[in-house]
Design an enzyme around this catalytic site. Structure first.
Site, PDB file in Angstrom:
ATOM      1  N   GLY A 261       0.390  -1.357  -0.102  1.00  0.00           N
ATOM      2  CA  GLY A 261      -0.167  -0.076   0.388  1.00  0.00           C
ATOM      3  C   GLY A 261       1.125   1.266  -0.223  1.00  0.00           C
ATOM      4  O   GLY A 261       0.396   2.588  -0.061  1.00  0.00           O
ATOM      5  N   GLU A 295       3.924  -6.486   1.880  1.00  0.00           N
ATOM      6  CA  GLU A 295       3.478  -6.523   0.308  1.00  0.00           C
ATOM      7  C   GLU A 295       3.200  -5.933  -0.231  1.00  0.00           C
ATOM      8  O   GLU A 295       2.888  -5.718  -0.748  1.00  0.00           O
ATOM      9  CB  GLU A 295       2.145  -7.332   0.466  1.00  0.00           C
ATOM     10  CG  GLU A 295       1.858  -8.996   0.928  1.00  0.00           C
ATOM     11  CD  GLU A 295       0.407  -9.029   1.901  1.00  0.00           C
ATOM     12  OE1 GLU A 295      -0.109  -8.115   1.078  1.00  0.00           O
ATOM     13  OE2 GLU A 295       0.097 -10.149   1.859  1.00  0.00           O
ATOM     14  N   PRO A 296       5.153  -5.204  -0.475  1.00  0.00           N
ATOM     15  CA  PRO A 296       4.650  -3.696  -1.106  1.00  0.00           C
ATOM     16  C   PRO A 296       4.943  -3.931  -3.118  1.00  0.00           C
ATOM     17  O   PRO A 296       5.664  -5.135  -3.199  1.00  0.00           O
ATOM     18  CB  PRO A 296       6.357  -3.004  -1.250  1.00  0.00           C
ATOM     19  CG  PRO A 296       7.128  -4.737  -0.655  1.00  0.00           C
ATOM     20  CD  PRO A 296       5.717  -5.652   0.360  1.00  0.00           C
ATOM     21  N   GLY A 297       4.132  -3.415  -3.781  1.00  0.00           N
ATOM     22  CA  GLY A 297       4.286  -3.287  -5.214  1.00  0.00           C
ATOM     23  C   GLY A 297       4.416  -2.599  -5.848  1.00  0.00           C
ATOM     24  O   GLY A 297       6.224  -2.448  -6.121  1.00  0.00           O
ATOM     25  N   ARG A 335      -5.614   3.171 -15.761  1.00  0.00           N
ATOM     26  CA  ARG A 335      -5.262   4.135 -14.231  1.00  0.00           C
ATOM     27  C   ARG A 335      -5.513   5.630 -14.747  1.00  0.00           C
ATOM     28  O   ARG A 335      -6.448   6.155 -14.282  1.00  0.00           O
ATOM     29  CB  ARG A 335      -4.028   4.218 -13.574  1.00  0.00           C
ATOM     30  CG  ARG A 335      -2.792   2.971 -13.295  1.00  0.00           C
ATOM     31  CD  ARG A 335      -1.464   3.023 -12.053  1.00  0.00           C
ATOM     32  NE  ARG A 335      -2.121   3.390 -10.897  1.00  0.00           N
ATOM     33  CZ  ARG A 335      -2.229   4.604 -10.517  1.00  0.00           C
ATOM     34  NH1 ARG A 335      -1.612   5.692 -11.534  1.00  0.00           N
ATOM     35  NH2 ARG A 335      -2.722   4.918  -9.725  1.00  0.00           N
ATOM     36  N   TYR A 339      -8.739   5.376 -12.472  1.00  0.00           N
ATOM     37  CA  TYR A 339      -9.233   6.446 -11.248  1.00  0.00           C
ATOM     38  C   TYR A 339      -8.443   7.843 -11.507  1.00  0.00           C
ATOM     39  O   TYR A 339      -8.623   9.051 -10.443  1.00  0.00           O
ATOM     40  CB  TYR A 339      -7.885   5.447 -10.243  1.00  0.00           C
ATOM     41  CG  TYR A 339      -7.953   4.635 -10.434  1.00  0.00           C
ATOM     42  CD1 TYR A 339      -8.704   3.781  -9.238  1.00  0.00           C
ATOM     43  CD2 TYR A 339      -6.410   3.773 -11.162  1.00  0.00           C
ATOM     44  CE1 TYR A 339      -8.522   1.837  -9.788  1.00  0.00           C
ATOM     45  CE2 TYR A 339      -6.299   2.561 -10.923  1.00  0.00           C
ATOM     46  CZ  TYR A 339      -7.316   1.526 -10.408  1.00  0.00           C
ATOM     47  OH  TYR A 339      -7.179   0.369 -10.507  1.00  0.00           O
ATOM     48  N   CYS A 365     -11.847   3.873 -28.896  1.00  0.00           N
ATOM     49  CA  CYS A 365     -12.789   5.410 -29.262  1.00  0.00           C
ATOM     50  C   CYS A 365     -13.807   5.345 -28.141  1.00  0.00           C
ATOM     51  O   CYS A 365     -14.917   5.002 -27.819  1.00  0.00           O
ATOM     52  CB  CYS A 365     -13.039   4.483 -30.278  1.00  0.00           C
ATOM     53  SG  CYS A 365     -13.521   2.619 -30.599  1.00  0.00           S
ATOM     54  N   GLU A 366     -12.962   6.501 -26.798  1.00  0.00           N
ATOM     55  CA  GLU A 366     -13.431   6.088 -25.305  1.00  0.00           C
ATOM     56  C   GLU A 366     -13.033   7.457 -25.535  1.00  0.00           C
ATOM     57  O   GLU A 366     -11.606   7.627 -24.854  1.00  0.00           O
ATOM     58  CB  GLU A 366     -13.479   5.130 -24.102  1.00  0.00           C
ATOM     59  CG  GLU A 366     -13.165   4.061 -24.859  1.00  0.00           C
ATOM     60  CD  GLU A 366     -14.769   3.383 -23.936  1.00  0.00           C
ATOM     61  OE1 GLU A 366     -15.689   3.688 -23.863  1.00  0.00           O
ATOM     62  OE2 GLU A 366     -14.871   2.261 -25.004  1.00  0.00           O
ATOM     63  N   TYR A 394       1.080  -1.652 -12.119  1.00  0.00           N
ATOM     64  CA  TYR A 394      -0.176  -1.848 -12.442  1.00  0.00           C
ATOM     65  C   TYR A 394      -0.375  -1.322 -13.822  1.00  0.00           C
ATOM     66  O   TYR A 394      -1.068  -0.424 -14.059  1.00  0.00           O
ATOM     67  CB  TYR A 394      -1.158  -0.519 -11.483  1.00  0.00           C
ATOM     68  CG  TYR A 394      -0.494  -1.167  -9.865  1.00  0.00           C
ATOM     69  CD1 TYR A 394      -1.580  -2.889  -9.899  1.00  0.00           C
ATOM     70  CD2 TYR A 394      -0.396  -1.004  -9.415  1.00  0.00           C
ATOM     71  CE1 TYR A 394      -1.117  -3.244  -8.517  1.00  0.00           C
ATOM     72  CE2 TYR A 394      -0.132  -1.306  -8.106  1.00  0.00           C
ATOM     73  CZ  TYR A 394      -0.587  -2.089  -7.709  1.00  0.00           C
ATOM     74  OH  TYR A 394      -0.837  -3.360  -5.995  1.00  0.00           O
TER      75      TYR A 394
HETATM   76  N1  LLP Z   1      -1.154  -6.992  -0.851  1.00  0.00           N
HETATM   77  C1  LLP Z   1      -2.398  -7.196  -0.976  1.00  0.00           C
HETATM   78  C2  LLP Z   1      -3.425  -7.888  -0.791  1.00  0.00           C
HETATM   79  C3  LLP Z   1      -3.027  -6.582  -2.129  1.00  0.00           C
HETATM   80  O1  LLP Z   1      -4.392  -6.131  -2.230  1.00  0.00           O
HETATM   81  C4  LLP Z   1      -1.993  -5.104  -2.753  1.00  0.00           C
HETATM   82  C5  LLP Z   1      -2.596  -4.626  -4.064  1.00  0.00           C
HETATM   83  C6  LLP Z   1      -0.998  -5.515  -2.581  1.00  0.00           C
HETATM   84  C7  LLP Z   1      -0.762  -6.060  -1.692  1.00  0.00           C
HETATM   85  C8  LLP Z   1      -0.357  -4.517  -2.704  1.00  0.00           C
HETATM   86  O2  LLP Z   1      -0.144  -2.999  -3.034  1.00  0.00           O
HETATM   87  P1  LLP Z   1       0.702  -1.947  -3.103  1.00  0.00           P
HETATM   88  O3  LLP Z   1       2.125  -1.670  -2.436  1.00  0.00           O
HETATM   89  O4  LLP Z   1       0.961  -1.659  -4.866  1.00  0.00           O
HETATM   90  O5  LLP Z   1      -0.132  -0.488  -2.489  1.00  0.00           O
HETATM   91  N2  LLP Z   1      -4.828  -0.674  -9.511  1.00  0.00           N
HETATM   92  C9  LLP Z   1      -4.511  -0.229  -9.078  1.00  0.00           C
HETATM   93  C10 LLP Z   1      -3.903  -0.868  -7.160  1.00  0.00           C
HETATM   94  C11 LLP Z   1      -4.562  -1.996  -7.230  1.00  0.00           C
HETATM   95  C12 LLP Z   1      -3.336  -2.647  -5.501  1.00  0.00           C
HETATM   96  C13 LLP Z   1      -4.750  -3.802  -5.572  1.00  0.00           C
HETATM   97  N3  LLP Z   1      -4.399  -4.656  -4.506  1.00  0.00           N
HETATM   98  C14 LLP Z   1      -3.597   1.457  -9.164  1.00  0.00           C
HETATM   99  O6  LLP Z   1      -2.972   1.163 -10.311  1.00  0.00           O
HETATM  100  O7  LLP Z   1      -3.857   2.307  -8.554  1.00  0.00           O
END
Ligand code: LLP
Length: 436
Positions: A261, A295-297, A335, A339, A365-366, A394
């Site tokens: 997050g 759980e960083p993404g 994105r 959003y 076409c949107e 993402y």
């Molecule tokens: N763990 C869980 C359970 C999650 O649902 C997520 C993201 C993460 C970890 C990783 O979160 P992060 O560190 O990347 O914030 N498509 C959206 C983001 C959706 C995130 C969904 N869950 C965007 O483009 O901003």
């Protein structure tokens, strides 16, 4: 300016030419990708546009920052594959010592294929199918993050049927406002995720009594693109308090999974320093002595990627808007359409002239297919390459093939070299599942 790479060998290794400035001078560095103009020009020419480009060095640096900030405290960084699950990117993170967070069986399998052991993978998902539960149990994953009492039952039954005890963690919903975009907030009780934290003690007691379950952790994830520390600290404190209460009842956990997050700065405004975030989690958890998982993404891969695109048209409505039309749109980067997300955009080579307000739009076409509206932008001409920043997370994973647009290639820069890690899909491949 499409294609190009399909005539080359599948994974060529290109050496980047020494830096040269573009004809009109201008930018010589793309922040966050550490790539120089000439590198990206070479890639755009060879791979074609649209094209995603990632910088391995930026991913390594982001991982090292998080890892080091734990300062020896027991921890595991479970890279959230959902942010970018391209095999070479996942392998890179595996090589750095990361563990994995998967949200589907597909992601579990990608993680295993990239070298992660089942005991390094946590599996989250608000609606796990019977097949997913069956396989997750049989793999013996580090933890299945349980989202409801019903799911608890189903995992227990499948584990008993297989003659094993499944390691489970309970995903709690702490009713904390992540203060992020409502579409990517998950920690309020109005959101579908997890179980209300007040119900957690009873569910942990229940899990402890089940033959097929071994409760090993508590899990919380309150949302994504969170830009203040407070909600993240509060969520951490809530699960630490839960673990303390459980210990009092004789339920001893092994880890606390604080989810992902952490936000990044898409527009240059201040965000939480990743090291400060980790230190806050450790400070909240230290007293418990429990291992911290995160759980960083986005924070690991987001700033490491750009989308290269080519201007296909420039049009001016008399006395009204000016549009820059790109060959990339919501099919490559959802994105902004989804959003209203802001991404910095710039020409790869800046032409002389003043900035003027423009809408930077895609070819789809949107009407929602716009990357930016009323953005001050320098002059561009058809054929110019445009860089959209911070698309490492993402971006490609949320790409789709609307209008029969094949998926674009992905490129990984590593040091002086770059290589195509996913080639452009062909139309034949796109149609291969269909019958006529
Ligand atoms: N763990 C869980 C359970 C999650 O649902 C997520 C993201 C993460 C970890 C990783 O979160 P992060 O560190 O990347 O914030 N498509 C959206 C983001 C959706 C995130 C969904 N869950 C965007 O483009 O901003």
């Amino acid at each position: 300016m499409n294609g190009g790479e399909n005539t080359r060998s599948p994974t060529p290794n290109h050496t980047i030419r020494p830096e040269r400035r573009g004809p009109a001078g201008g930018h010589d560095r793309i922040e966050g990708v550490n790539a120089r103009t000439s590198q990206l020009s070479d890639i755009a020419a060879a791979a074609g546009t649209p094209c995603y480009v990632y910088d391995a060095g930026a991913i390594r640096a982001a991982y090292a920052t998080l890892d080091a900030a734990f300062g020896g405290y027991p921890h595991a960084i479970h890279y959230a594959l959902k942010a970018n699950s391209t095999l070479s990117v996942v392998r890179l993170l595996h090589g750095l010592g990361s563990h994995a967070d998967a949200n589907s069986l597909g992601e579990v399998d990608v993680a295993l294929r990239c070298g992660f052991g089942p005991d390094q993978v946590v599996f989250t998902g608000v609606g796990k199918s019977a097949a997913e539960i069956d396989r997750a149990v049989s793999l013996g994953l580090l933890a299945i993050n349980v989202e409801s009492p019903g799911e608890l039952d189903r995992i227990d039954q499948r584990a008993i049927a297989q003659g094993v005890r499944a390691r489970v963690a309970l995903r709690v919903n702490p009713d904390i406002d992540a203060k992020s975009h409502p579409h990517i907030s998950t920690g309020l009780k109005s959101n579908k995720f997890g179980v209300p934290i007040d119900e957690a003690p009873a569910l942990f007691r229940e899990m402890s009594s089940r033959r097929g379950l071994h409760p090993v952790g508590a899990h919380v994830h309150i949302g994504s693109q969170i830009t203040t520390l407070d909600p993240l600290s509060k969520a951490a404190a809530a699960v630490v308090a839960l673990a303390r209460d459980l210990r009092g009842e004789g339920v001893e956990l092994q880890h606390l999974d604080m989810g992902g997050g952490l936000g990044i700065s898409y527009d240059g405004s201040p965000v939480v320093d990743p090291a400060e975030y980790v230190r806050a989690l450790v400070a909240a958890t230290r007293g418990s002595g429990l291992k911290v998982a995160i759980e960083p993404g986005r924070v690991l891969v987001g700033p490491a990627g750009v989308l290269l695109s080519t201007v296909v048209d420039v049009k001016q409505f008399p006395g009204a808007k000016r549009f820059i039309v790109l060959d990339a749109g919501m099919t490559e980067l959802m994105r902004p359409a989804l959003y209203n997300a802001y991404h910095r955009i710039e020409p790869l080579i800046r032409r002389r002239g003043d900035d003027v307000p423009v809408d930077i739009v895609g070819p789809i076409c949107e009407s929602t297919d716009a990357f930016a509206r009323d953005r001050n932008f320098p002059p561009v001409e058809v054929g110019d390459v445009i860089v959209v920043r911070d698309v490492g997370a993402y971006g490609a994973v949320m790409g789709h093939t609307y209008l029969r647009r094949p998926l674009p290639p992905e490129v990984l820069i590593d040091g002086d070299n770059w290589r195509i890690i996913r080639r452009r899909q062909t139309l034949d491949e796109l149609l291969a599942l269909e019958t006529e």
